[in-house]
Design a protein around this motif. Structure first.
Motif, PDB file in Angstrom:
ATOM      1  N   ASP A  44     -51.010 -23.759 -30.132  1.00  0.00           N
ATOM      2  CA  ASP A  44     -50.245 -24.977 -30.434  1.00  0.00           C
ATOM      3  C   ASP A  44     -51.271 -26.109 -30.479  1.00  0.00           C
ATOM      4  O   ASP A  44     -51.867 -26.451 -29.458  1.00  0.00           O
ATOM      5  CB  ASP A  44     -49.216 -25.164 -29.304  1.00  0.00           C
ATOM      6  CG  ASP A  44     -48.372 -26.433 -29.414  1.00  0.00           C
ATOM      7  OD1 ASP A  44     -48.927 -27.497 -29.742  1.00  0.00           O
ATOM      8  OD2 ASP A  44     -47.166 -26.353 -29.123  1.00  0.00           O
ATOM      9  N   ALA A  60     -50.544 -31.263 -33.756  1.00  0.00           N
ATOM     10  CA  ALA A  60     -49.276 -31.887 -33.362  1.00  0.00           C
ATOM     11  C   ALA A  60     -49.269 -33.410 -33.377  1.00  0.00           C
ATOM     12  O   ALA A  60     -49.004 -34.050 -32.361  1.00  0.00           O
ATOM     13  CB  ALA A  60     -48.865 -31.383 -31.968  1.00  0.00           C
ATOM     14  N   ASN A  70     -47.866 -37.196 -34.210  1.00  0.00           N
ATOM     15  CA  ASN A  70     -46.533 -37.769 -34.138  1.00  0.00           C
ATOM     16  C   ASN A  70     -46.238 -38.484 -35.426  1.00  0.00           C
ATOM     17  O   ASN A  70     -46.987 -39.376 -35.843  1.00  0.00           O
ATOM     18  CB  ASN A  70     -46.458 -38.738 -32.967  1.00  0.00           C
ATOM     19  CG  ASN A  70     -46.747 -38.036 -31.672  1.00  0.00           C
ATOM     20  OD1 ASN A  70     -46.221 -36.948 -31.420  1.00  0.00           O
ATOM     21  ND2 ASN A  70     -47.609 -38.617 -30.862  1.00  0.00           N
ATOM     22  N   TYR A 116     -39.057 -34.693 -24.244  1.00  0.00           N
ATOM     23  CA  TYR A 116     -40.219 -33.939 -24.725  1.00  0.00           C
ATOM     24  C   TYR A 116     -40.293 -32.578 -24.033  1.00  0.00           C
ATOM     25  O   TYR A 116     -40.455 -31.537 -24.672  1.00  0.00           O
ATOM     26  CB  TYR A 116     -41.450 -34.798 -24.409  1.00  0.00           C
ATOM     27  CG  TYR A 116     -42.806 -34.267 -24.785  1.00  0.00           C
ATOM     28  CD1 TYR A 116     -43.069 -33.780 -26.058  1.00  0.00           C
ATOM     29  CD2 TYR A 116     -43.862 -34.305 -23.858  1.00  0.00           C
ATOM     30  CE1 TYR A 116     -44.348 -33.331 -26.392  1.00  0.00           C
ATOM     31  CE2 TYR A 116     -45.125 -33.869 -24.184  1.00  0.00           C
ATOM     32  CZ  TYR A 116     -45.363 -33.377 -25.456  1.00  0.00           C
ATOM     33  OH  TYR A 116     -46.629 -32.936 -25.779  1.00  0.00           O
ATOM     34  N   ASP A 171     -40.082 -28.729 -25.342  1.00  0.00           N
ATOM     35  CA  ASP A 171     -41.156 -27.764 -25.116  1.00  0.00           C
ATOM     36  C   ASP A 171     -40.605 -26.470 -24.508  1.00  0.00           C
ATOM     37  O   ASP A 171     -41.049 -25.376 -24.858  1.00  0.00           O
ATOM     38  CB  ASP A 171     -42.237 -28.367 -24.207  1.00  0.00           C
ATOM     39  CG  ASP A 171     -43.477 -28.768 -25.010  1.00  0.00           C
ATOM     40  OD1 ASP A 171     -43.697 -28.166 -26.090  1.00  0.00           O
ATOM     41  OD2 ASP A 171     -44.209 -29.669 -24.574  1.00  0.00           O
ATOM     42  N   GLN A 211     -51.978 -35.207 -20.493  1.00  0.00           N
ATOM     43  CA  GLN A 211     -50.675 -34.541 -20.370  1.00  0.00           C
ATOM     44  C   GLN A 211     -50.682 -33.404 -19.357  1.00  0.00           C
ATOM     45  O   GLN A 211     -49.779 -32.550 -19.352  1.00  0.00           O
ATOM     46  CB  GLN A 211     -50.205 -34.047 -21.741  1.00  0.00           C
ATOM     47  CG  GLN A 211     -49.865 -35.191 -22.678  1.00  0.00           C
ATOM     48  CD  GLN A 211     -49.158 -34.740 -23.952  1.00  0.00           C
ATOM     49  OE1 GLN A 211     -48.486 -33.726 -23.983  1.00  0.00           O
ATOM     50  NE2 GLN A 211     -49.317 -35.518 -25.002  1.00  0.00           N
TER      51      GLN A 211
HETATM   52  N1  ARG Z   1     -47.117 -34.726 -30.278  1.00  0.00           N
HETATM   53  C1  ARG Z   1     -47.679 -34.689 -28.970  1.00  0.00           C
HETATM   54  C2  ARG Z   1     -48.606 -35.879 -28.759  1.00  0.00           C
HETATM   55  O1  ARG Z   1     -49.178 -36.369 -29.703  1.00  0.00           O
HETATM   56  C3  ARG Z   1     -48.448 -33.437 -28.701  1.00  0.00           C
HETATM   57  C4  ARG Z   1     -47.641 -32.175 -28.724  1.00  0.00           C
HETATM   58  C5  ARG Z   1     -48.382 -31.027 -28.136  1.00  0.00           C
HETATM   59  N2  ARG Z   1     -47.670 -29.800 -28.143  1.00  0.00           N
HETATM   60  C6  ARG Z   1     -46.643 -29.504 -27.320  1.00  0.00           C
HETATM   61  N3  ARG Z   1     -46.042 -28.367 -27.469  1.00  0.00           N
HETATM   62  N4  ARG Z   1     -46.302 -30.322 -26.363  1.00  0.00           N
HETATM   63  O2  ARG Z   1     -48.778 -36.307 -27.663  1.00  0.00           O
END
Ligand code: ARG
Length: 567
Positions: free
Chosen positions: A118, A121, A123, A307, A311, A335
């Motif tokens: 993954d 990703a 946004n 979020y 997930d 994160q």
């Molecule tokens: N879109 C998220 C960001 O920019 C990251 C996602 C990562 N992948 C996941 N499965 N949480 O912070």
């Protein structure tokens, strides 16, 4: 991996009573080839046998006789050093590299296993900033490295295409939006609207409530909200895909956060049945305090999922769909807490595969002026970074080699390579300070340095008009200069570096390895003439550099970097 590694492990195991696998993991690659191809530290045994490691090393060295691949064993302090037969390296391995070509270095240790990665990703409607660059570059390299180890790899782009920011964008677009500007340059324009929303909301706080309402309408399937969202999403996605294409990256799945909307309820229900859910002021939460983690919010009091809820739903879906053996999340270190909570929740939900989910964190990227933030508007766009890299590369090429053909292609390979390698050379967990001069320095720790070494070899081989120097083993017996040995030994370790990079999810091992190999080549080329050497020796050296070219090229490809023939 050198063929005698398993042999050493087996023999040491029978001498020491350790398990062969344990011995194998203890075997180190010494920093200096003069210390052999592998070293075995005797400290762990010292504790077990209650003898000094030096004494153990001396005793074991006396009991390890040479064999077909093993030339000799020496003890050096607490270490045992193993030396491979030189004849093996030059007469067997060298022709093997030339023969295997593009597949040299690949392994089958992952055969039959599936890994999900993954990564990237971005946004939607927030920009694809250089912060996402790290995930993209590291994730892509990991995909390639795992594939090289024989795993089946599924690369997933978990698009951030849902969330309250869409409420804000809808409000901003309805107030100030212009369709033509949106169509013309969606990513920048949406970002512009996003920033403007936050500026205006400072004086007009009601905007925030309006945005929440619009997001709720979106969640309920309101037509106008839905249409705008789709337009934002599709336009942004198109733009991202252009960038990925430019970088030579492709994904197996683009399932984003919004794609799990219809599985959120079931996920919450499952948690409820497991007795994990509590109600707190209208919201649904799971108490993770017994595990030393903060409360996990799964649904807000207005009904919106979070979020982490997405997930959870995504992980369950992915396990049903791909039945993976391992799943990597290549996501920034900021994160970490999210992933701790998320994986703990998976375990509490009763999924025994929770332990196969791994967060692969990385540090921040700085451009001298501090952390980039989406809200304040001082973000640097990936697209601009890549364009700038290619422009600068083009200027350098123009200056160094004005008559070069295919300048555009080469500038792209060098510029992108510089950015990618400038990231991957770092231990991913550390922050990266991005400095144009540094990443494009043809003599530095850079992709251009490695690419240049590769192009140099291509030019030697062109001039020799002998592609691989196929005349075989007799010529190879003439190679015994220390620079030559260092090169072939380094090449022998290639697949081991790949395997280590996969074990620790650290592409930096391969980046560092390639740098050393390129340095080794340049040292060799400085001290050992190739084209002007006497006939047989020239043939042997041509074979050697042809092999180096293969390894540099294969290694760069694993990192997602091209190796042009000319620069
Ligand atoms: N879109 C998220 C960001 O920019 C990251 C996602 C990562 N992948 C996941 N499965 N949480 O912070």
């Amino acid at each position: 991996m050198l063929p005698f590694k398993k042999e050493i492990a087996a023999r040491l195991a029978s001498l020491t009573g350790m398990a062969a696998e344990e011995v194998e993991t203890c075997l180190e690659i010494p920093p200096d080839p003069a210390l052999g191809e592998y070293a075995f530290p005797c400290y762990p045994l010292a504790r077990r046998l209650k003898k000094s490691p030096q004494a153990i090393a001396a005793e074991l060295a006396g009991r390890m006789a040479p064999s077909e691949h093993l030339e000799r064993v020496e003890n050096a302090g607490p270490y045992l050093n193993f030396y491979v037969q030189r004849s093996y390296l030059f007469q067997k391995l060298l022709p093997q590299i030339l023969q295997e070509g593009p597949s040299y270095g690949t392994l089958n240790e992952g055969e039959g296993r599936t890994v999900l990665v993954d990564y990237s990703a971005p946004n939607i409607a927030k920009p694809f900033s250089v912060g996402h660059l790290r995930s993209t570059v590291i994730g892509n390299a990991l995909c390639r490295l795992y594939r090289a180890c024989g795993y089946k790899v599924v690369g997933i782009n978990h698009l951030g295409d849902w969330g309250t920011q869409f409420g804000k964008l809808i409000v901003a677009y309805r107030r100030w939006g212009e369709a033509a500007r949106l169509a013309g340059d969606p990513v920048h324009y949406l970002y512009h609207l996003y920033v403007r929303f936050h500026q205006e909301a400072e004086n007009e706080p009601e905007l925030e409530e309006e945005a929440r309402q619009w997001f709720r309408r979106l969640e309920k399937g309101d037509r106008e909200a839905r249409e705008l969202w789709e337009r934002f999403r599709d336009l942004s996605l198109e733009n991202f895909q252009r960038l990925y294409h430019y970088l030579g990256i492709s994904f197996d799945s683009y399932m984003g956060e919004s794609d799990y909307n219809d599985r959120l309820e079931a996920t919450i229900e499952l948690a409820r049945r497991r007795g994990l859910i509590k109600e707190s002021e209208g919201a649904l939460v799971a108490d993770l305090e017994p595990y030393g983690l903060p409360l996990c919010l799964l649904r807000k009091k207005d009904g919106a999922a979070l979020y982490i809820t997405r997930d959870l739903a995504a992980a369950i879906y992915r396990h049903e769909t791909y039945s993976f053996d391992r799943m990597l999340y290549v996501v920034g270190a900021e994160q970490t807490l999210h992933f701790q909570q998320f994986f703990k929740m998976l375990a509490l939900l009763g999924f025994d595969w929770a332990g196969n989910c791994v967060h692969v964190p990385f540090g921040l990227i700085h451009f001298k002026d501090g952390r980039m933030s989406t809200r304040q508007g001082n973000v640097i766009f990936l697209e601009e970074v890549l364009k700038r890299a290619v422009e600068l590369a083009r200027e350098i090429i123009e200056e160094k080699n004005p008559s070069l053909q295919e300048k555009d292609h080469v500038a792209r390979a060098v510029g992108l390579g510089a950015v990618i390698f400038g990231d991957l050379i770092n231990d991913r967990i550390k922050d990266v300070e991005f400095d144009w001069e540094k990443v494009l320095d043809f003599a530095g720790e850079t992709a251009p340095y490695i690419q240049y070494s590769h192009a140099r070899i291509c030019s030697i081989l062109r001039r020799a008009a002998s592609e691989t120097g196929s005349s075989g083993t007799t010529a190879a017996t003439l190679l015994h200069e220390p620079e030559e040995e260092a090169l072939i030994v380094a090449m022998a370790h290639f697949s081991e570096e790949i395997s280590r990079a996969v074990r620790d999810n650290r592409p930096s091992y391969v980046a560092r390895y390639l740098l050393e190999l390129a340095r080794g080549f340049n040292k060799f080329y400085h001290n050992c003439p190739v084209l002007t050497a006497e006939k047989e020796l020239r043939e042997g050296r041509l074979m050697l550099v042809a092999a180096v070219r293969i390894v540099l090229r294969n290694g760069l490809a694993l990192l997602g970097i091209e190796a042009p023939q000319e620069m």
